[in-house]
Scaffold this motif. Sequence first.
Motif, PDB file in Angstrom:
ATOM      1  N   LEU A   1       0.649   0.531  -3.968  1.00 24.63           N
ATOM      2  CA  LEU A   1      -0.896   1.644  -4.346  1.00 24.63           C
ATOM      3  C   LEU A   1      -0.795   2.896  -4.629  1.00 24.63           C
ATOM      4  O   LEU A   1      -1.447   3.464  -5.016  1.00 24.63           O
ATOM      5  CB  LEU A   1      -1.663   0.959  -2.488  1.00 24.63           C
ATOM      6  CG  LEU A   1      -2.990   1.917  -2.754  1.00 24.63           C
ATOM      7  CD1 LEU A   1      -3.911   1.489  -3.810  1.00 24.63           C
ATOM      8  CD2 LEU A   1      -3.239   1.795  -1.485  1.00 24.63           C
TER       9      LEU A   1
ATOM     10  N   CYS B   1       0.682  -0.989  -0.454  1.00 24.72           N
ATOM     11  CA  CYS B   1      -0.247  -0.030   0.191  1.00 24.72           C
ATOM     12  C   CYS B   1       0.823   1.400   0.330  1.00 24.72           C
ATOM     13  O   CYS B   1       0.090   3.086  -0.199  1.00 24.72           O
ATOM     14  CB  CYS B   1      -1.090   0.246   1.304  1.00 24.72           C
ATOM     15  SG  CYS B   1      -0.979   0.273   3.163  1.00 24.72           S
TER      16      CYS B   1
ATOM     17  N   TRP C   1      -8.265  -1.401  -3.078  1.00 26.43           N
ATOM     18  CA  TRP C   1      -7.233  -2.440  -2.166  1.00 26.43           C
ATOM     19  C   TRP C   1      -7.932  -2.319  -0.778  1.00 26.43           C
ATOM     20  O   TRP C   1      -7.310  -3.751   0.096  1.00 26.43           O
ATOM     21  CB  TRP C   1      -6.323  -1.738  -2.346  1.00 26.43           C
ATOM     22  CG  TRP C   1      -5.278  -1.780  -1.333  1.00 26.43           C
ATOM     23  CD1 TRP C   1      -4.561  -1.631  -0.218  1.00 26.43           C
ATOM     24  CD2 TRP C   1      -4.037  -3.087  -1.254  1.00 26.43           C
ATOM     25  NE1 TRP C   1      -3.625  -2.037   0.734  1.00 26.43           N
ATOM     26  CE2 TRP C   1      -3.590  -3.261  -0.507  1.00 26.43           C
ATOM     27  CE3 TRP C   1      -4.323  -4.287  -2.256  1.00 26.43           C
ATOM     28  CZ2 TRP C   1      -2.407  -4.469  -0.339  1.00 26.43           C
ATOM     29  CZ3 TRP C   1      -3.566  -5.692  -1.513  1.00 26.43           C
ATOM     30  CH2 TRP C   1      -2.617  -5.428  -1.058  1.00 26.43           C
TER      31      TRP C   1
END
Length: 329
Positions: free
Chosen positions: A221, A217, A248
Amino acid sequence: MLFQVYGDNAVFQWIGWAIVFIVLILVNEFARRSKAGGIICFLVLPAVLTVYFIAIAIGAASGAQWALDNPTYTDMNSWFHYAKLYAATIGCIGFMALKYKWGKIGKSQWFKCFPFVIVAINILIAVVSDFESAVRAFGTTWVSTEGVTLYGGWHNVFNGVAGILNIFVMTGWFGIYVSKKKQDMLWPDMTWVFIISYDIWNFCYTYNCLPTHSWYCGLALLLAPTVAGLIWNKGGWIQNRANTLALWCMFCQVCPMFANDSIFAVQSVNNPDVNLGISVLALVANVAALGYVIYRSKKLGKNPYTNEIFVGTKSYENAFARREEAENA
């Protein structure tokens, strides 16, 4: 090294990163290119998952073992994960309302500031989380409800301040447009100045507060929407970011063990000195970005929030050229 990507699992960790990065780009394209794709991703799927989350909560409260052992309950039970998931999803729905001009609200001028409001809320959620670590364990460690060891200290304070500054790097709050094919909500004044300062700050946040997820992340991401926004979806970065973040978060709530405890899992080095260095970088980047916003606003003699101040720059003009001709304002 920022992450523990070495040893027997290193190949799988890099493969996992590549898979997440590519899949996030693909699901964003699915969500943005059609109304049906957006409705499936941000209305139907969250509704189904909400029922699932409520069922787990009720089951756990009643002592049902299936719920108590569910990874969503054991590994993703903090306030932050749910706040982030639903805030991002609300953002996606609001962006679709603007993009497709749903109802009076989607056509109204005042609602064009919604993207600023929802992004500011999302940033503040992370800022509160950073400050939480500083308050809970300044100069030492604490263990979250999900069993993750976190360090508290000046790195949290510096990055929390960087996040607050980042809110004010967002300019041209009402300069929201629709792309010619109605695939994207465009925010031309959200140029590379904000995108880069945001990415550095947000990476630092994940590194400070989500050390078991930051490989994904904090890198995959963040890079997925940035690559799309800088190459083929100019002006649509914030829509890309909201779409990929929401999806996500949904995946992680249901399948947290992918990032937590699998062959693909990656831990950060979780070193307070490293955290401090990255946090100082985030703070410097956002001070510089805000300084540039102030410079541009003074140069043009305009309020940077009620006016678009990056008009004339290549980044702005490339995004503005994609708008519907009927917009012209």
